[in-house]
Design a protein around this motif. Structure first.
Motif, PDB file in Angstrom:
ATOM      1  N   SER A   1       0.825  -1.206   0.000  1.00 43.20           N
ATOM      2  CA  SER A   1       0.000   0.000   0.000  1.00 43.20           C
ATOM      3  C   SER A   1       0.860   1.258   0.000  1.00 43.20           C
ATOM      4  O   SER A   1       0.632   2.184  -0.791  1.00 43.20           O
ATOM      5  CB  SER A   1      -0.939   0.003   1.205  1.00 43.20           C
ATOM      6  N   ASN A   2       1.858   1.316   0.890  1.00 47.28           N
ATOM      7  CA  ASN A   2       2.743   2.480   0.930  1.00 47.28           C
ATOM      8  C   ASN A   2       3.558   2.602  -0.351  1.00 47.28           C
ATOM      9  O   ASN A   2       3.793   3.706  -0.851  1.00 47.28           O
ATOM     10  CB  ASN A   2       3.681   2.392   2.134  1.00 47.28           C
ATOM     11  N   TRP A   3       4.012   1.463  -0.885  1.00 46.54           N
ATOM     12  CA  TRP A   3       4.809   1.499  -2.126  1.00 46.54           C
ATOM     13  C   TRP A   3       3.987   2.079  -3.268  1.00 46.54           C
ATOM     14  O   TRP A   3       4.491   2.898  -4.050  1.00 46.54           O
ATOM     15  CB  TRP A   3       5.272   0.084  -2.466  1.00 46.54           C
ATOM     16  N   VAL A   4       2.738   1.676  -3.393  1.00 47.34           N
ATOM     17  CA  VAL A   4       1.869   2.181  -4.459  1.00 47.34           C
ATOM     18  C   VAL A   4       1.657   3.690  -4.305  1.00 47.34           C
ATOM     19  O   VAL A   4       1.755   4.455  -5.286  1.00 47.34           O
ATOM     20  CB  VAL A   4       0.521   1.435  -4.456  1.00 47.34           C
ATOM     21  N   GLN A   5       1.392   4.137  -3.087  1.00 48.96           N
ATOM     22  CA  GLN A   5       1.229   5.574  -2.865  1.00 48.96           C
ATOM     23  C   GLN A   5       2.523   6.326  -3.177  1.00 48.96           C
ATOM     24  O   GLN A   5       2.494   7.432  -3.742  1.00 48.96           O
ATOM     25  CB  GLN A   5       0.809   5.839  -1.422  1.00 48.96           C
ATOM     26  N   ALA A   6       3.652   5.720  -2.826  1.00 52.94           N
ATOM     27  CA  ALA A   6       4.941   6.349  -3.114  1.00 52.94           C
ATOM     28  C   ALA A   6       5.185   6.439  -4.618  1.00 52.94           C
ATOM     29  O   ALA A   6       5.742   7.439  -5.106  1.00 52.94           O
ATOM     30  CB  ALA A   6       6.063   5.571  -2.435  1.00 52.94           C
ATOM     31  N   ALA A   7       4.781   5.429  -5.352  1.00 52.33           N
ATOM     32  CA  ALA A   7       4.941   5.470  -6.811  1.00 52.33           C
ATOM     33  C   ALA A   7       4.195   6.662  -7.403  1.00 52.33           C
ATOM     34  O   ALA A   7       4.698   7.343  -8.310  1.00 52.33           O
ATOM     35  CB  ALA A   7       4.447   4.164  -7.429  1.00 52.33           C
TER      36      ALA A   7
ATOM     37  N   TYR B   1       3.049  -9.993  -7.951  1.00 52.22           N
ATOM     38  CA  TYR B   1       3.298  -8.987  -8.988  1.00 52.22           C
ATOM     39  C   TYR B   1       1.998  -8.533  -9.635  1.00 52.22           C
ATOM     40  O   TYR B   1       1.794  -7.333  -9.882  1.00 52.22           O
ATOM     41  CB  TYR B   1       4.259  -9.473 -10.072  1.00 52.22           C
ATOM     42  N   PHE B   2       1.132  -9.469  -9.958  1.00 43.82           N
ATOM     43  CA  PHE B   2      -0.144  -9.090 -10.567  1.00 43.82           C
ATOM     44  C   PHE B   2      -0.885  -8.074  -9.696  1.00 43.82           C
ATOM     45  O   PHE B   2      -1.441  -7.085 -10.198  1.00 43.82           O
ATOM     46  CB  PHE B   2      -1.021 -10.317 -10.776  1.00 43.82           C
ATOM     47  N   ASN B   3      -0.881  -8.288  -8.374  1.00 47.87           N
ATOM     48  CA  ASN B   3      -1.542  -7.357  -7.465  1.00 47.87           C
ATOM     49  C   ASN B   3      -0.842  -6.004  -7.442  1.00 47.87           C
ATOM     50  O   ASN B   3      -1.494  -4.954  -7.400  1.00 47.87           O
ATOM     51  CB  ASN B   3      -1.596  -7.944  -6.050  1.00 47.87           C
ATOM     52  N   LEU B   4       0.497  -6.036  -7.465  1.00 52.59           N
ATOM     53  CA  LEU B   4       1.242  -4.770  -7.518  1.00 52.59           C
ATOM     54  C   LEU B   4       0.877  -3.985  -8.765  1.00 52.59           C
ATOM     55  O   LEU B   4       0.643  -2.769  -8.711  1.00 52.59           O
ATOM     56  CB  LEU B   4       2.750  -5.031  -7.476  1.00 52.59           C
TER      57      LEU B   4
ATOM     58  N   VAL C   1      -1.887  -4.153 -10.684  1.00 54.21           N
ATOM     59  CA  VAL C   1      -3.270  -3.673 -10.682  1.00 54.21           C
ATOM     60  C   VAL C   1      -3.425  -2.457  -9.773  1.00 54.21           C
ATOM     61  O   VAL C   1      -4.002  -1.432 -10.161  1.00 54.21           O
ATOM     62  CB  VAL C   1      -4.227  -4.807 -10.269  1.00 54.21           C
ATOM     63  N   GLN C   2      -2.896  -2.545  -8.559  1.00 48.14           N
ATOM     64  CA  GLN C   2      -3.056  -1.434  -7.629  1.00 48.14           C
ATOM     65  C   GLN C   2      -2.304  -0.193  -8.085  1.00 48.14           C
ATOM     66  O   GLN C   2      -2.816   0.928  -7.996  1.00 48.14           O
ATOM     67  CB  GLN C   2      -2.594  -1.859  -6.232  1.00 48.14           C
ATOM     68  N   THR C   3      -1.084  -0.384  -8.588  1.00 48.98           N
ATOM     69  CA  THR C   3      -0.292   0.760  -9.041  1.00 48.98           C
ATOM     70  C   THR C   3      -0.913   1.393 -10.279  1.00 48.98           C
ATOM     71  O   THR C   3      -1.010   2.625 -10.386  1.00 48.98           O
ATOM     72  CB  THR C   3       1.154   0.335  -9.339  1.00 48.98           C
ATOM     73  N   ALA C   4      -1.343   0.571 -11.215  1.00 55.33           N
ATOM     74  CA  ALA C   4      -1.935   1.096 -12.450  1.00 55.33           C
ATOM     75  C   ALA C   4      -3.200   1.888 -12.161  1.00 55.33           C
ATOM     76  O   ALA C   4      -3.420   2.974 -12.725  1.00 55.33           O
ATOM     77  CB  ALA C   4      -2.223  -0.049 -13.413  1.00 55.33           C
ATOM     78  N   LYS C   5      -4.054   1.391 -11.290  1.00 61.33           N
ATOM     79  CA  LYS C   5      -5.290   2.108 -10.953  1.00 61.33           C
ATOM     80  C   LYS C   5      -4.978   3.431 -10.262  1.00 61.33           C
ATOM     81  O   LYS C   5      -5.615   4.474 -10.555  1.00 61.33           O
ATOM     82  CB  LYS C   5      -6.171   1.242 -10.066  1.00 61.33           C
ATOM     83  N   SER C   6      -4.011   3.432  -9.362  1.00 59.71           N
ATOM     84  CA  SER C   6      -3.670   4.661  -8.646  1.00 59.71           C
ATOM     85  C   SER C   6      -3.046   5.688  -9.581  1.00 59.71           C
ATOM     86  O   SER C   6      -3.339   6.892  -9.488  1.00 59.71           O
ATOM     87  CB  SER C   6      -2.713   4.338  -7.494  1.00 59.71           C
ATOM     88  N   LEU C   7      -2.187   5.251 -10.485  1.00 58.23           N
ATOM     89  CA  LEU C   7      -1.591   6.178 -11.445  1.00 58.23           C
ATOM     90  C   LEU C   7      -2.642   6.748 -12.396  1.00 58.23           C
ATOM     91  O   LEU C   7      -2.615   7.943 -12.732  1.00 58.23           O
ATOM     92  CB  LEU C   7      -0.491   5.470 -12.245  1.00 58.23           C
TER      93      LEU C   7
END
Length: 521
Positions: free
Chosen positions: A204-210, A253-256, A258-264
């Motif tokens: 969660s923090n990594w995705v927000q940081a991205a 990885y698949f979860n990373l 999906v979450q990163t792509a949606k947030s971006l």
């Protein structure tokens, strides 16, 4: 004309005869063995057909039709060559009209640089990159800078606080890309030496940081940069255990993704988002192909954005590049991503575990063989409609390993692939892609050919790679190709391609040589 018509009529009346013992030829149509195909061969052909054999010396292998006869086919073949309606060389290159809706794509990206890399004292590569036409830099393998594990090293810290980040070294590299006029291709992940994939508790923090990192480099957050780069690539080679080490799984990885792509997408609606930079196994092994499909299915089922699919190839066979590009394009279309782009974000020749002590490795990574092969690969990428290419890589890191991946040695000396890259960028100025029909009529040389025309309807350029160990000859023919002077830029072990020499309709090209043939209108 009347005389020629009478001769042809005479040949038609004369029965074609089988080769006599000992009549058999080195060059199709070269009946008299002179080394050229001209009217003397037509006369010799008429004499053979008429059995007027006295005073006629016949060479071997002059058959042009493959039926082991000298007859009307050979005479017509010879007259077509004399009238410049046919080529008498090993290769012919027919230049037709531009293909509607097709362009020569600006596939001129690299990985890393232009900021100095590796050992102290290695030079900045800005001018070198500009000279050969680089227009995009993928932010991968800077070996700490521009890595998520460097910028945001402690995943327990609040991703909304500037104090959680270390941007200084990364900003220096990014600024060098921007100031040089290159477009960044932003890889959101880690370099080879610095991999630290987030586990479930850190995700969660990594995705927000991205998201915050992209804000810093795209929207000026925390004294960052205002730029309009188009692409964000989520991770690199998750099917390589070095880049996605255990106990992390493909599901992680698949979860990373999906979450990163949606947030971006929520933060940057205009940003094109994709990944994952599959290894060559993604296209060439049953397991890899299955994984590639599972990834797309997972992304689609979770309604995450995927604007492009990225992949890598290291091979010495042009067909591998063609087949991989087709596999990924077909896969995207099958799953329903018809508008998604296809990106090759790493590619080069393959030298396995070899190094500077292996002459073949030197030929592939430093010499003309590498320049010719990589040009053939680039032509395949163009023909298969690949949208983005970033060659791996721009700059080497040490003069102790000149067979590293770079276009340039660590001291800035161009390798032959860098010289060839300059010809690629020159061809990109001829934006209207031409319909080119190249054919081998004899010999064993291998040519790859790509052509373009100025959008204004002016000059024509033909990029030719002889990626074999045999010299050969080719001829150019079309209405347009006969209307002006010809200039040839050549890259080989003996030539750097920086100046042109005069050419003609018929030219020779050496083994492991690249030519850019410009036909002035």
């Amino acid at each position: 004309m009347k005389k020629i018509n009478k001769l042809i009529l005479f040949a038609i009346v004369s029965a074609a005869v089988f080769f006599h013992s000992g009549i058999f030829a080195a060059l199709p149509g070269d009946i008299d063995g002179s080394g050229y195909v001209d009217l003397n061969d037509a006369v010799a052909g008429f004499r053979v057909c008429s059995d007027i054999m006295n005073s006629v010396s016949i060479d071997k292998e002059s058959d042009a039709s493959g039926d082991q006869k000298i007859g009307l086919e050979e005479i017509i073949y010879i007259l077509q060559i004399v009238a410049e309606l046919r080529c008498g060389t090993e290769w012919s290159i027919e230049i037709k009209d531009p293909i509607p809706g097709k362009t020569v794509r600006s596939l001129l990206g690299v990985n890393a640089g232009p900021y100095p890399a590796g050992e102290p004292g290695n030079p900045d590569m800005t001018l070198k990159y500009q000279e050969i036409g680089v227009n995009m830099v993928r932010t991968h393998d800077f070996y700490n800078p521009l890595d998520m594990s460097k910028i945001y090293p402690d995943r327990s810290k609040d991703p909304n606080l500037q104090s959680s980040y270390f941007f200084t070294d990364s900003d220096i590299r990014f600024e060098a890309i921007i100031n040089a006029g290159f477009e960044p291709y932003f890889r959101v992940g880690d370099s080879y030496n610095n991999v630290k994939g987030p586990d479930a508790s850190e995700l969660s923090n990594w995705v927000q940081a991205a998201v915050q990192v992209i804000r810093h480099y795209r929207q000026g957050l925390w004294n960052g940069f205002t730029s309009d780069f188009r692409y964000a690539e989520i991770w690199n080679e998750p099917d390589n255990k070095h880049f996605w080490p255990e106990p992390l799984t493909m599901t992680d990885y698949f979860n990373l993704y999906v979450q990163t792509a949606k947030s971006l997408r929520a933060a940057f609606p205009d940003l094109k988002i994709g990944g994952p930079g599959w290894t060559p196994a993604g296209a060439f092994t049953p397991k890899g192909q299955q994984l590639s499909r599972q990834f797309l299915d997972h992304v689609k089922n979770n309604d995450a954005p995927l604007d492009f699919l990225s992949w890598h190839i290291y091979s010495n066979l042009p067909a591998d590049y063609r087949n991989a590009a087709r596999f990924y394009r077909n896969l995207l279309d099958t799953v329903g991503y018809n508008s998604a782009e296809s990106h090759i974000t790493e590619w080069n020749t393959d030298i396995g575990q070899s190094n500077d002590t292996d002459p073949e490795a030197v030929a592939l990574r430093v010499g003309g063989k590498g320049g010719a092969l990589n040009t053939a690969f680039w032509i395949e990428l163009q023909n298969e409609g690949v949208d983005v290419s970033t060659f791996f890589r721009g700059n080497d890191t040490s003069m102790n390993l000149t067979t590293f991946y770079g276009l340039f040695k660590a001291d800035g000396t161009p390798k032959k692939v860098a010289d060839a890259f300059r010809l690629w960028s020159m061809l990109c100025q001829f934006t209207d892609k031409l319909d080119i029909v190249s054919a081998r009529h004899s010999g064993t040389a291998e040519l790859s050919v790509l052509g373009g025309r100025k959008s204004s309807g002016g000059d024509i350029a033909i990029l030719i790679s002889n990626w074999s160990d045999k010299q050969t000859e080719y001829c150019l023919f079309s209405g347009a190709a006969n209307t002006g002077a010809v200039s040839i830029y050549e890259v080989s072990d003996a030539a750097g391609g920086d100046t042109a020499h005069p050419g003609s309709k018929t030219n020779s090209i050496g083994a492991y040589t690249v030519q850019l043939v410009v036909i002035h209108q």
